[in-house]
Design a protein around this motif. Structure first.
Motif, PDB file in Angstrom:
ATOM      1  N   ILE A  70      18.320  -2.298  89.279  1.00 21.72           N
ATOM      2  CA  ILE A  70      18.875  -1.192  90.079  1.00 21.72           C
ATOM      3  C   ILE A  70      20.375  -1.053  89.786  1.00 21.72           C
ATOM      4  CG2 ILE A  70      19.194  -0.275  92.418  1.00 21.72           C
ATOM      5  CD1 ILE A  70      16.789  -2.160  93.240  1.00 21.72           C
ATOM      6  N   ILE A  71      21.066  -2.189  89.719  1.00 17.03           N
ATOM      7  CA  ILE A  71      22.510  -2.151  89.407  1.00 17.03           C
ATOM      8  C   ILE A  71      22.726  -1.513  88.035  1.00 17.03           C
ATOM      9  CG2 ILE A  71      24.519  -3.602  88.849  1.00 17.03           C
ATOM     10  CD1 ILE A  71      23.483  -5.589  90.982  1.00 17.03           C
ATOM     11  N   GLU A  72      21.875  -1.887  87.093  1.00 17.70           N
ATOM     12  CA  GLU A  72      22.018  -1.307  85.743  1.00 17.70           C
ATOM     13  C   GLU A  72      21.779   0.197  85.772  1.00 17.70           C
ATOM     14  OE1 GLU A  72      20.521  -5.245  83.307  1.00 17.70           O
ATOM     15  OE2 GLU A  72      19.239  -3.460  83.303  1.00 17.70           O
ATOM     16  N   ASP A  73      20.763   0.620  86.533  1.00 20.30           N
ATOM     17  CA  ASP A  73      20.463   2.054  86.608  1.00 20.30           C
ATOM     18  C   ASP A  73      21.592   2.824  87.294  1.00 20.30           C
ATOM     19  OD1 ASP A  73      18.103   1.605  85.353  1.00 20.30           O
ATOM     20  OD2 ASP A  73      16.823   1.842  87.129  1.00 20.30           O
ATOM     21  N   MET A  74      22.239   2.196  88.272  1.00 22.37           N
ATOM     22  CA  MET A  74      23.346   2.884  88.960  1.00 22.37           C
ATOM     23  C   MET A  74      24.533   3.052  88.027  1.00 22.37           C
ATOM     24  SD  MET A  74      23.349   1.111  92.671  1.00 22.37           S
ATOM     25  CE  MET A  74      24.239   2.324  93.590  1.00 22.37           C
ATOM     26  N   GLY A  75      24.806   2.004  87.242  1.00 23.54           N
ATOM     27  CA  GLY A  75      25.937   2.058  86.319  1.00 23.54           C
ATOM     28  C   GLY A  75      27.216   2.449  87.042  1.00 23.54           C
ATOM     29  N   ASP A  76      28.026   3.249  86.398  1.00 23.38           N
ATOM     30  CA  ASP A  76      29.268   3.755  86.999  1.00 23.38           C
ATOM     31  C   ASP A  76      28.903   5.050  87.732  1.00 23.38           C
ATOM     32  OD1 ASP A  76      31.922   4.236  87.594  1.00 23.38           O
ATOM     33  OD2 ASP A  76      32.274   5.283  85.703  1.00 23.38           O
ATOM     34  N   CYS A  77      28.157   4.881  88.825  1.00 21.80           N
ATOM     35  CA  CYS A  77      27.467   6.015  89.451  1.00 21.80           C
ATOM     36  C   CYS A  77      28.421   7.131  89.886  1.00 21.80           C
ATOM     37  CB  CYS A  77      26.661   5.516  90.655  1.00 21.80           C
ATOM     38  SG  CYS A  77      25.658   6.810  91.387  1.00 21.80           S
ATOM     39  N   ARG A  78      28.065   8.342  89.480  1.00 21.63           N
ATOM     40  CA  ARG A  78      28.810   9.527  89.919  1.00 21.63           C
ATOM     41  C   ARG A  78      27.839  10.581  90.418  1.00 21.63           C
ATOM     42  NH1 ARG A  78      33.901   9.685  86.364  1.00 21.63           N
ATOM     43  NH2 ARG A  78      34.160   7.452  86.097  1.00 21.63           N
ATOM     44  N   ARG A  79      26.746  10.105  91.001  1.00 22.95           N
ATOM     45  CA  ARG A  79      25.693  11.039  91.387  1.00 22.95           C
ATOM     46  C   ARG A  79      26.053  11.861  92.604  1.00 22.95           C
ATOM     47  NH1 ARG A  79      23.494   6.565  89.192  1.00 22.95           N
ATOM     48  NH2 ARG A  79      21.656   6.686  87.853  1.00 22.95           N
ATOM     49  N   CYS A  80      27.012  11.408  93.416  1.00 25.53           N
ATOM     50  CA  CYS A  80      27.446  12.248  94.544  1.00 25.53           C
ATOM     51  C   CYS A  80      28.962  12.196  94.643  1.00 25.53           C
ATOM     52  CB  CYS A  80      26.782  11.814  95.858  1.00 25.53           C
ATOM     53  SG  CYS A  80      27.588  10.432  96.681  1.00 25.53           S
ATOM     54  N   ARG A  81      29.510  13.055  95.507  1.00 23.55           N
ATOM     55  CA  ARG A  81      30.975  13.209  95.566  1.00 23.55           C
ATOM     56  C   ARG A  81      31.692  11.951  96.060  1.00 23.55           C
ATOM     57  NH1 ARG A  81      28.856  15.486 100.076  1.00 23.55           N
ATOM     58  NH2 ARG A  81      28.275  17.454  99.076  1.00 23.55           N
ATOM     59  N   LEU A  82      30.974  11.007  96.646  1.00 16.64           N
ATOM     60  CA  LEU A  82      31.648   9.823  97.178  1.00 16.64           C
ATOM     61  C   LEU A  82      32.263   8.951  96.078  1.00 16.64           C
ATOM     62  CD1 LEU A  82      29.340   8.683 100.128  1.00 16.64           C
ATOM     63  CD2 LEU A  82      31.442  10.028 100.197  1.00 16.64           C
ATOM     64  N   HIS A  83      31.841   9.153  94.831  1.00 19.83           N
ATOM     65  CA  HIS A  83      32.435   8.333  93.762  1.00 19.83           C
ATOM     66  C   HIS A  83      33.919   8.657  93.587  1.00 19.83           C
ATOM     67  CE1 HIS A  83      32.142  11.899  91.152  1.00 19.83           C
ATOM     68  NE2 HIS A  83      33.063  11.306  90.444  1.00 19.83           N
ATOM     69  N   GLU A  84      34.311   9.880  94.002  1.00 16.84           N
ATOM     70  CA  GLU A  84      35.675  10.352  93.710  1.00 16.84           C
ATOM     71  C   GLU A  84      36.742   9.463  94.335  1.00 16.84           C
ATOM     72  OE1 GLU A  84      35.533  14.361  95.116  1.00 16.84           O
ATOM     73  OE2 GLU A  84      34.062  14.943  93.581  1.00 16.84           O
ATOM     74  N   GLY A  85      36.485   8.972  95.555  1.00 15.92           N
ATOM     75  CA  GLY A  85      37.528   8.211  96.237  1.00 15.92           C
ATOM     76  C   GLY A  85      37.312   6.706  96.214  1.00 15.92           C
ATOM     77  N   ARG A  86      36.277   6.258  95.511  1.00 15.63           N
ATOM     78  CA  ARG A  86      35.989   4.817  95.626  1.00 15.63           C
ATOM     79  C   ARG A  86      36.879   3.999  94.696  1.00 15.63           C
ATOM     80  NH1 ARG A  86      30.703   5.169  92.252  1.00 15.63           N
ATOM     81  NH2 ARG A  86      31.573   4.760  90.193  1.00 15.63           N
ATOM     82  N   ASN A  87      37.108   2.777  95.144  1.00 23.63           N
ATOM     83  CA  ASN A  87      37.761   1.803  94.289  1.00 23.63           C
ATOM     84  C   ASN A  87      36.673   0.972  93.606  1.00 23.63           C
ATOM     85  OD1 ASN A  87      39.794   0.165  93.194  1.00 23.63           O
ATOM     86  ND2 ASN A  87      39.657  -1.243  94.913  1.00 23.63           N
ATOM     87  N   LYS A  88      35.793   0.381  94.442  1.00 19.81           N
ATOM     88  CA  LYS A  88      34.663  -0.382  93.892  1.00 19.81           C
ATOM     89  C   LYS A  88      33.363   0.086  94.535  1.00 19.81           C
ATOM     90  CE  LYS A  88      36.844  -4.580  92.389  1.00 19.81           C
ATOM     91  NZ  LYS A  88      37.311  -5.908  92.776  1.00 19.81           N
ATOM     92  N   LEU A  89      32.341   0.139  93.734  1.00 22.89           N
ATOM     93  CA  LEU A  89      30.994   0.417  94.249  1.00 22.89           C
ATOM     94  C   LEU A  89      30.510  -0.857  94.968  1.00 22.89           C
ATOM     95  CD1 LEU A  89      28.326   2.218  92.124  1.00 22.89           C
ATOM     96  CD2 LEU A  89      27.715   0.245  93.489  1.00 22.89           C
TER      97      LEU A  89
END
Ligand code: SF4
Length: 253
Positions: A70-89
């Protein structure tokens, strides 16, 4: 990788949508492929499904799924807008085969900085609640023995509640985590997690202390530790400890 609906017949697709409807998700959002018009991105309503026959639901996850996959499939996930402000997943922490999974709402500032769920003040309270209650009840248990994660894996701006499309998009990973771990019980922390996992719409004060189900797995709902940190919440604290006792005895007796 084929999407689930590419390999389903009409009946399986109906069951799949019905399952999401049971989770309280009324609208699906499609990502448009390159060159596809914006109209194709329009939300798709899930029409009420009519069925009386009990049927086995199609799997939500690839067979042999693991947390690593699952972690591999997520990768550097940008599937929704919440990736914009994150520091770490913030994926999750704990034992891969834990019999008990705690699900919160989303990462806060400390979690976003460290990439680990429930490490701030609310997280410290959760650890105390788990370990303190277990000790009082004579159950040998530490935080490392359970699994802890959130509905969304990236910190919402200003710690706002995740929006429906964000929960739906990220929820696929939560459901895969739960499917891969197959715990004996799930404890939903707070109203957002409770609604995402059980599909019920009531507020947390109505749902807490009661058993629900995620697929066949019992779900206990209780307050989010950050709510318990607010002053004048002594009653809620007592209730949360009661809820935790119930779920610990259910899992570990
Ligand atoms: S919240 Fe979930 S779906 Fe959205 S970008 Fe982060 S990991 Fe991806």
């Amino acid at each position: 990788m084929p999407r689930p609906w590419d390999v389903m017949d009409a009946e399986q697709l109906r069951q799949y949508l019905e399952f999401y409807q049971d989770l309280g998700i009324k609208t699906l959002f499609r990502r448009a492929a390159a060159g596809v018009s914006a109209a194709a991105e329009a939300p798709v309503s899930i029409a009420p499904a009519v069925s009386t026959a009990p049927m086995e639901l199609p799997p939500l996850a690839p067979s042999g799924d693991t947390l690593l996959k699952i972690i591999e499939d997520m990768g550097d996930c940008r599937r929704c807008r919440l990736h914009e402000g994150r520091n770490k997943l913030v994926f999750g922490v704990g034992h891969e085969k834990a019999p008990l999974v705690f699900v919160g709402e989303g990462p806060g500032a400390d979690e976003d900085a460290q990439g680990i769920p429930f490490v701030g003040r609310a997280g410290q309270l959760l650890t105390q609640m788990i370990e303190g209650t277990a000790k009082k009840e004579g159950i040998a248990l530490t935080r490392a023995d359970v699994y802890i994660c959130n509905v969304v894996k990236c910190r919402p701006p200003e710690n706002r509640t995740p929006e429906a499309d964000e929960m739906e998009t990220c929820g696929q990973f939560l459901y895969r985590q739960l499917s891969a771990i197959q715990p004996k019980a799930i404890c939903a922390l707070g109203g957002t997690a409770a609604r995402a996992v059980t599909g019920h719409k009531e507020g947390v004060t109505k749902m807490r202390g009661k058993w629900f189900k995620w697929r066949d797995i019992p779900v206990m709902v209780t307050y989010h530790p950050s709510y318990l940190l607010r002053p004048y919440n002594e009653n809620a604290k007592r209730e949360a400890w009661e809820d935790l006792k119930k779920v610990l005895h259910f899992v570990y007796d």
